[in-house]
Design an enzyme around this catalytic site. Structure first.
Site, PDB file in Angstrom:
ATOM      1  N   SER A  43       0.845  -1.197   0.000  1.00 56.77           N
ATOM      2  CA  SER A  43       0.000   0.000   0.000  1.00 56.77           C
ATOM      3  C   SER A  43       0.879   1.245   0.000  1.00 56.77           C
ATOM      4  O   SER A  43       2.074   1.167  -0.316  1.00 56.77           O
ATOM      5  CB  SER A  43      -0.935  -0.022   1.215  1.00 56.77           C
ATOM      6  N   ASN A  44       0.346   2.387   0.327  1.00 56.38           N
ATOM      7  CA  ASN A  44       1.127   3.627   0.391  1.00 56.38           C
ATOM      8  C   ASN A  44       0.565   4.527   1.485  1.00 56.38           C
ATOM      9  O   ASN A  44      -0.400   4.166   2.152  1.00 56.38           O
ATOM     10  CB  ASN A  44       1.118   4.339  -0.969  1.00 56.38           C
TER      11      ASN A  44
END
Ligand code: CTP
Length: 454
Positions: free
Chosen positions: A261-262
């Protein structure tokens, strides 16, 4: 509803955080407040009076003998009677000492001393921790509070010196909210004699105590909300139109307990959704996992992966008039996510990733009469890359922000954006994400207007 009091005099003094004051002035103006500024000579070393003159469209009072402010020589009486409230932000240790002892040797302290009794003085000290905690400073704070000033406690955090501790100027939105709440409260005073006595007592409290009173006072909050809504500079073009927004990160499954993810917080997309809703649009918000509450009054779809986000967009796309793709969609996803939990065995492990579907590009391909707006977070050659994305994804506008700029991108409450369109681009100074959202939505409204006429 009665108008709230609208005139604020801002005194800026010599603290490094004075550089933030143009943002404060602009935020107040955007909230319908008329602002005039006075600065101490030291403050002019940190922020240019010219910037503040341009923002307020009035001369800034730095030199008491400046011809432009004279008003028959009684400039201080005129200005101090003109305002409904005065805010000194940032207030240096020196200015606290001067206020405490009644020293009027500069425009800021002279104005503060000339305020009529009913006009509140808000003071927001900002300085290094040791200076703030020094007994002399604390004594001066108590002394000006006794004289009726409302002192905003400085925040704790990283200071210009690199040290950490109390002494930071509060964020611009916090200062703005202190001012708006004070003005709303003053309006109540003039509206209601009965309430006046209670409020007067509350005004004697420092503002951080006042906050509690305000929270209990739904009537007050409603006034403020109404006021904020009235100040939205968004075109009528969005009223009744369907605005589809993607927001937040996506999560790409590695196994049942891990993902790629980020750091996207979703704040930009959620601000867009709430402001579009308040401008009368029907909003569909398709959001990856974030820590923000689901906004009221919109259609909300919670998704995890890029594939789920694409599917949700496809479901709602036919109805949409505008698509704003603010999500930070993962560009790659594991080819073969595992069920259960991958056990630790080999020294090295390899994952094969494949490209995710580009949702913005899909929307561009299926655009019809809709307006399509994408985002680009770039590390270098920002403008060039944003223009390439505009073309490649068949978008009408790209909102560019740069990774390496302060107050830009993921996480914080601010962003520094350039709107890149087919016919040119426009760059803006750092501003709150809510304000960026207003600009983006105003541009979306214009795009809709122009697509209707072609
Ligand atoms: N976007 C999307 N679907 C994806 C990837 C991105 O909708 N699978 C959208 C984002 O929401 C944003 C824009 O595309 O509006 C960003 O463009 P993109 O080319 O993906 O930017 P980067 O991911 O930064 O690409 P690059 O790393 O090549 O610069």
């Amino acid at each position: 509803m009665k108008e709230i009091a609208k005139r604020v005099l801002i005194g800026i003094t010599g603290s490094i955080s004075a550089y933030k004051t143009p943002l404060l002035v602009r935020e107040l103006i955007k909230n319908g407040i008329e602002v005039r500024v006075a600065m101490t000579p030291t403050a002019t070393r940190f922020v240019s009076p010219l910037t503040l003159e341009n923002l307020t469209r009035h001369p800034v009072a730095v030199d008491m003998f400046d011809e432009r402010i004279q008003n028959d020589g009684s400039w201080h009486v005129h200005l101090s009677h003109w305002c409904d409230a005065m805010l000194i932000a940032p207030c240096s240790a020196t200015t606290l000492a001067k206020l405490s002892s009644g020293n009027c040797d500069n425009t800021v302290t002279a104005l503060a001393m000339s305020l009529p009794e009913k006009t509140p003085l808000l003071v927001s000290p900002a300085m290094d921790t040791e200076m703030w905690l020094h007994p002399a400073t604390q004594r001066n704070v108590r002394s000006i509070e006794q004289d009726g000033a409302l002192v905003i406690e400085p925040e704790e955090g990283e200071l210009a010196s690199g040290l950490y501790g109390p002494g930071r100027l509060p964020e611009i939105d916090a200062l703005t909210s202190h001012v708006l709440k004070l003005l709303n409260r003053m309006e109540l005073i003039s509206q209601n004699e009965e309430m006046m006595r209670t409020v007067d007592a509350a005004l004697q409290q420092p503002v951080y105590d006042l906050q509690e009173g305000v929270d209990h006072d739904a009537f007050d909050a409603e006034l403020e909300l109404q006021h904020l809504k009235e100040s939205l500079p968004i075109s009528e073009q969005l009223r009744g139109r369907v605005v589809l927004i993607t927001a937040g990160p996506t999560r790409e499954k590695i196994d049942d307990v891990r993902y790629i993810s980020n750091h996207s917080s979703g704040k930009m997309g959620y601000a867009l959704a709430e402001i579009a809703r308040d401008a009368g649009a029907e909003v569909v918000l398709i959001s990856g996992p974030v820590d923000l509450p689901e906004p009221d009054g919109i259609r909300f779809e919670s998704v995890e992966s890029a594939q789920e986000m694409l599917q949700a967009v496809q479901v709602h796309w036919t109805d949409a008039d505008v698509g704003i793709f603010a999500a930070a969609v993962a560009d790659y996803t594991p080819v073969a996510p595992a069920n259960g939990k991958i056990k630790k065995s080999d020294e090295e492990v390899e994952f094969v990733l494949k490209k995710t579907a580009d949702i913005l590009a899909w929307a561009g391909e299926n655009k019809g009469n809709k307006a399509v707006i994408g985002f680009a977070l770039e590390a270098e050659n920002g403008l060039e890359n944003a223009k390439a994305k505009l073309e490649k994804k068949n978008a009408d506008m790209i909102v560019l922000n740069m990774v390496n700029q302060p107050q830009s991108g993921f996480g914080g409450d601010h962003n520094t954006i350039t709107l890149v369109g087919k016919h040119g681009e426009q760059s803006f100074d750092p501003m709150m994400k809510t304000q960026c959202a207003r600009l983006i939505l105003a541009a979306a409204g214009e795009l809709l207007g122009s697509s209707k006429s072609t």
